[in-house]
Scaffold this motif. Sequence first.
Motif, PDB file in Angstrom:
ATOM      1  N   LEU A   4       0.858  -1.193   0.000  1.00  0.00           N
ATOM      2  CA  LEU A   4       0.000   0.000   0.000  1.00  0.00           C
ATOM      3  C   LEU A   4       0.890   1.236   0.000  1.00  0.00           C
ATOM      4  O   LEU A   4       1.799   1.356   0.823  1.00  0.00           O
ATOM      5  CB  LEU A   4      -0.906   0.011   1.238  1.00  0.00           C
ATOM      6  N   ILE A   5       0.624   2.169  -0.933  1.00  0.00           N
ATOM      7  CA  ILE A   5       1.337   3.448  -0.983  1.00  0.00           C
ATOM      8  C   ILE A   5       0.373   4.548  -0.583  1.00  0.00           C
ATOM      9  O   ILE A   5      -0.676   4.725  -1.202  1.00  0.00           O
ATOM     10  CB  ILE A   5       1.875   3.723  -2.403  1.00  0.00           C
ATOM     11  N   VAL A   6       0.715   5.277   0.479  1.00  0.00           N
ATOM     12  CA  VAL A   6      -0.112   6.379   0.966  1.00  0.00           C
ATOM     13  C   VAL A   6       0.673   7.674   0.749  1.00  0.00           C
ATOM     14  O   VAL A   6       1.648   7.943   1.447  1.00  0.00           O
ATOM     15  CB  VAL A   6      -0.467   6.201   2.468  1.00  0.00           C
ATOM     16  N   GLU A   7       0.255   8.447  -0.225  1.00  0.00           N
ATOM     17  CA  GLU A   7       0.980   9.666  -0.636  1.00  0.00           C
ATOM     18  C   GLU A   7      -0.015  10.625  -1.269  1.00  0.00           C
ATOM     19  O   GLU A   7      -0.763  10.257  -2.167  1.00  0.00           O
ATOM     20  CB  GLU A   7       2.080   9.287  -1.618  1.00  0.00           C
ATOM     21  N   ASP A   8      -0.043  11.879  -0.775  1.00  0.00           N
ATOM     22  CA  ASP A   8      -1.046  12.831  -1.255  1.00  0.00           C
ATOM     23  C   ASP A   8      -0.685  13.460  -2.596  1.00  0.00           C
ATOM     24  O   ASP A   8      -1.547  13.990  -3.292  1.00  0.00           O
ATOM     25  CB  ASP A   8      -1.285  13.929  -0.204  1.00  0.00           C
ATOM     26  N   GLU A   9       0.584  13.394  -2.979  1.00  0.00           N
ATOM     27  CA  GLU A   9       0.992  13.965  -4.274  1.00  0.00           C
ATOM     28  C   GLU A   9       0.857  12.894  -5.356  1.00  0.00           C
ATOM     29  O   GLU A   9       1.605  11.907  -5.367  1.00  0.00           O
ATOM     30  CB  GLU A   9       2.422  14.481  -4.199  1.00  0.00           C
ATOM     31  N   ASP A  10      -0.093  13.107  -6.258  1.00  0.00           N
ATOM     32  CA  ASP A  10      -0.386  12.107  -7.288  1.00  0.00           C
ATOM     33  C   ASP A  10       0.836  11.738  -8.117  1.00  0.00           C
ATOM     34  O   ASP A  10       1.064  10.565  -8.415  1.00  0.00           O
ATOM     35  CB  ASP A  10      -1.490  12.614  -8.232  1.00  0.00           C
ATOM     36  N   ILE A  11       1.612  12.730  -8.516  1.00  0.00           N
ATOM     37  CA  ILE A  11       2.739  12.465  -9.402  1.00  0.00           C
ATOM     38  C   ILE A  11       3.777  11.565  -8.739  1.00  0.00           C
ATOM     39  O   ILE A  11       4.389  10.705  -9.394  1.00  0.00           O
ATOM     40  CB  ILE A  11       3.375  13.800  -9.874  1.00  0.00           C
ATOM     41  N   ILE A  12       3.975  11.741  -7.422  1.00  0.00           N
ATOM     42  CA  ILE A  12       4.924  10.892  -6.695  1.00  0.00           C
ATOM     43  C   ILE A  12       4.356   9.488  -6.532  1.00  0.00           C
ATOM     44  O   ILE A  12       5.047   8.485  -6.748  1.00  0.00           O
ATOM     45  CB  ILE A  12       5.259  11.509  -5.317  1.00  0.00           C
ATOM     46  N   ARG A  13       3.075   9.415  -6.147  1.00  0.00           N
ATOM     47  CA  ARG A  13       2.439   8.111  -5.931  1.00  0.00           C
ATOM     48  C   ARG A  13       2.413   7.277  -7.220  1.00  0.00           C
ATOM     49  O   ARG A  13       2.796   6.110  -7.230  1.00  0.00           O
ATOM     50  CB  ARG A  13       1.021   8.319  -5.390  1.00  0.00           C
ATOM     51  N   LYS A  14       1.957   7.907  -8.300  1.00  0.00           N
ATOM     52  CA  LYS A  14       1.901   7.199  -9.582  1.00  0.00           C
ATOM     53  C   LYS A  14       3.291   6.838 -10.077  1.00  0.00           C
ATOM     54  O   LYS A  14       3.505   5.763 -10.655  1.00  0.00           O
ATOM     55  CB  LYS A  14       1.190   8.067 -10.615  1.00  0.00           C
ATOM     56  N   GLY A  15       4.254   7.747  -9.836  1.00  0.00           N
ATOM     57  CA  GLY A  15       5.625   7.475 -10.255  1.00  0.00           C
ATOM     58  C   GLY A  15       6.209   6.269  -9.535  1.00  0.00           C
ATOM     59  O   GLY A  15       6.939   5.469 -10.135  1.00  0.00           O
ATOM     60  N   LEU A  16       5.893   6.135  -8.245  1.00  0.00           N
ATOM     61  CA  LEU A  16       6.372   4.986  -7.485  1.00  0.00           C
ATOM     62  C   LEU A  16       5.817   3.679  -8.049  1.00  0.00           C
ATOM     63  O   LEU A  16       6.534   2.683  -8.179  1.00  0.00           O
ATOM     64  CB  LEU A  16       5.970   5.124  -6.015  1.00  0.00           C
ATOM     65  N   ILE A  17       4.538   3.710  -8.387  1.00  0.00           N
ATOM     66  CA  ILE A  17       3.899   2.502  -8.932  1.00  0.00           C
ATOM     67  C   ILE A  17       4.545   2.103 -10.251  1.00  0.00           C
ATOM     68  O   ILE A  17       4.848   0.927 -10.489  1.00  0.00           O
ATOM     69  CB  ILE A  17       2.385   2.724  -9.105  1.00  0.00           C
ATOM     70  N   VAL A  18       4.774   3.085 -11.119  1.00  0.00           N
ATOM     71  CA  VAL A  18       5.434   2.809 -12.400  1.00  0.00           C
ATOM     72  C   VAL A  18       6.839   2.241 -12.169  1.00  0.00           C
ATOM     73  O   VAL A  18       7.250   1.264 -12.811  1.00  0.00           O
ATOM     74  CB  VAL A  18       5.510   4.087 -13.260  1.00  0.00           C
ATOM     75  N   THR A  19       7.574   2.853 -11.223  1.00  0.00           N
ATOM     76  CA  THR A  19       8.932   2.385 -10.924  1.00  0.00           C
ATOM     77  C   THR A  19       8.923   0.952 -10.414  1.00  0.00           C
ATOM     78  O   THR A  19       9.738   0.125 -10.832  1.00  0.00           O
ATOM     79  CB  THR A  19       9.584   3.302  -9.868  1.00  0.00           C
ATOM     80  N   LEU A  20       7.990   0.639  -9.525  1.00  0.00           N
ATOM     81  CA  LEU A  20       7.925  -0.712  -8.957  1.00  0.00           C
ATOM     82  C   LEU A  20       7.614  -1.750 -10.023  1.00  0.00           C
ATOM     83  O   LEU A  20       8.142  -2.866  -9.994  1.00  0.00           O
ATOM     84  CB  LEU A  20       6.865  -0.761  -7.849  1.00  0.00           C
ATOM     85  N   ARG A  21       6.765  -1.384 -10.972  1.00  0.00           N
ATOM     86  CA  ARG A  21       6.447  -2.321 -12.051  1.00  0.00           C
ATOM     87  C   ARG A  21       7.647  -2.534 -12.971  1.00  0.00           C
ATOM     88  O   ARG A  21       7.887  -3.643 -13.451  1.00  0.00           O
ATOM     89  CB  ARG A  21       5.233  -1.818 -12.823  1.00  0.00           C
ATOM     90  N   LYS A  22       8.414  -1.470 -13.211  1.00  0.00           N
ATOM     91  CA  LYS A  22       9.622  -1.613 -14.026  1.00  0.00           C
ATOM     92  C   LYS A  22      10.660  -2.470 -13.311  1.00  0.00           C
ATOM     93  O   LYS A  22      11.397  -3.224 -13.947  1.00  0.00           O
ATOM     94  CB  LYS A  22      10.204  -0.239 -14.345  1.00  0.00           C
ATOM     95  N   LEU A  23      10.717  -2.345 -11.990  1.00  0.00           N
ATOM     96  CA  LEU A  23      11.669  -3.123 -11.202  1.00  0.00           C
ATOM     97  C   LEU A  23      11.232  -4.580 -11.052  1.00  0.00           C
ATOM     98  O   LEU A  23      12.008  -5.420 -10.583  1.00  0.00           O
ATOM     99  CB  LEU A  23      11.839  -2.497  -9.810  1.00  0.00           C
ATOM    100  N   GLU A  24       9.977  -4.860 -11.436  1.00  0.00           N
ATOM    101  CA  GLU A  24       9.410  -6.203 -11.347  1.00  0.00           C
ATOM    102  C   GLU A  24       9.486  -6.744  -9.913  1.00  0.00           C
ATOM    103  O   GLU A  24       9.849  -7.911  -9.683  1.00  0.00           O
ATOM    104  CB  GLU A  24      10.118  -7.158 -12.310  1.00  0.00           C
ATOM    105  N   MET A  25       9.156  -5.883  -8.962  1.00  0.00           N
ATOM    106  CA  MET A  25       9.072  -6.323  -7.574  1.00  0.00           C
ATOM    107  C   MET A  25       7.902  -7.297  -7.443  1.00  0.00           C
ATOM    108  O   MET A  25       6.870  -7.149  -8.087  1.00  0.00           O
ATOM    109  CB  MET A  25       8.874  -5.135  -6.640  1.00  0.00           C
ATOM    110  N   ASP A  26       8.075  -8.279  -6.606  1.00  0.00           N
ATOM    111  CA  ASP A  26       7.121  -9.388  -6.524  1.00  0.00           C
ATOM    112  C   ASP A  26       5.925  -9.034  -5.636  1.00  0.00           C
ATOM    113  O   ASP A  26       5.765  -9.566  -4.536  1.00  0.00           O
ATOM    114  CB  ASP A  26       7.833 -10.633  -5.987  1.00  0.00           C
ATOM    115  N   PHE A  27       5.064  -8.124  -6.121  1.00  0.00           N
ATOM    116  CA  PHE A  27       3.857  -7.757  -5.385  1.00  0.00           C
ATOM    117  C   PHE A  27       2.630  -8.258  -6.140  1.00  0.00           C
ATOM    118  O   PHE A  27       2.450  -7.971  -7.328  1.00  0.00           O
ATOM    119  CB  PHE A  27       3.759  -6.241  -5.209  1.00  0.00           C
ATOM    120  N   GLU A  28       1.790  -8.989  -5.441  1.00  0.00           N
ATOM    121  CA  GLU A  28       0.557  -9.482  -6.057  1.00  0.00           C
ATOM    122  C   GLU A  28      -0.402  -8.329  -6.332  1.00  0.00           C
ATOM    123  O   GLU A  28      -1.082  -8.308  -7.359  1.00  0.00           O
ATOM    124  CB  GLU A  28      -0.096 -10.511  -5.133  1.00  0.00           C
TER     125      GLU A  28
END
Length: 236
Positions: A4-28
């Motif tokens: 779970l990512i809790v962040e009020d700044e959309d650009i940071i929150r969305k950027g983290l999600i994109v980064t995690l998917r590129k890193l292929e972290m093992d999150f269901e």
Amino acid sequence: MTLLIVEDEDIIRKGLIVTLRKLEMDFEHIYEAGDGEEGLRLCREHAPDIIMTDIKMPLMDGLTFIRESQKLLPEGQFIILSGYSDFEYARTALQYGVKDYLLKPSTKNEIKEVLTRVIGQLKEQRSLRLELTERIHTYEKKLDRFQELLLGNILSGRYPAGEIGHFLSHYSIAFPEEYMAVVCLKITPVVSSDGSSIDYKNHFLWIVSLFEPYAAVYQADILSVYKCLLFNFSRL
């Protein structure tokens, strides 16, 4: 594993999600919230394993969110998202059992390093918990057998009266104080029509199940011929 990512700044929150998917972290699943109140709702609904949260947010700040969400998820792993000016808040959060923190902005390598470390700690905790559960289960199985053997020896008169109390206490047996009954059943080998031996184990378990709501029930074998059931009605 869920995040779970809790962040009020959309650009940071969305950027983290994109980064995690590129890193292929093992999150269901990766859940996201724009403030602490929404984050708490997602904690209740999904019980994420790892929570990344900002410090300064509207409606509910990060420290309050951590305190409240820890009540819901006592084993949750928390990571602080902090700007340089918020470092004192981050240090306070570490006192709440937060596992790690990331300074904003963070590089891909920094994000991967922190998450890999926290995931490793979580897996280790779960492995230790599983090992402990298995040990307890093994101990309980052995304890049941020790109790059977001990009661068989007591009912057979093999222990002096003065030693019985010590053995009962050591093997966690609540011996009857007032109301008790001992039922001894003789085991007679019987062969069924198809030539196989009849297993009476289920018969004894059925008898035990009838009395368990009303008494503590212990089982014992005597001389491999008698099956004894001891009912302790005084422990209710």
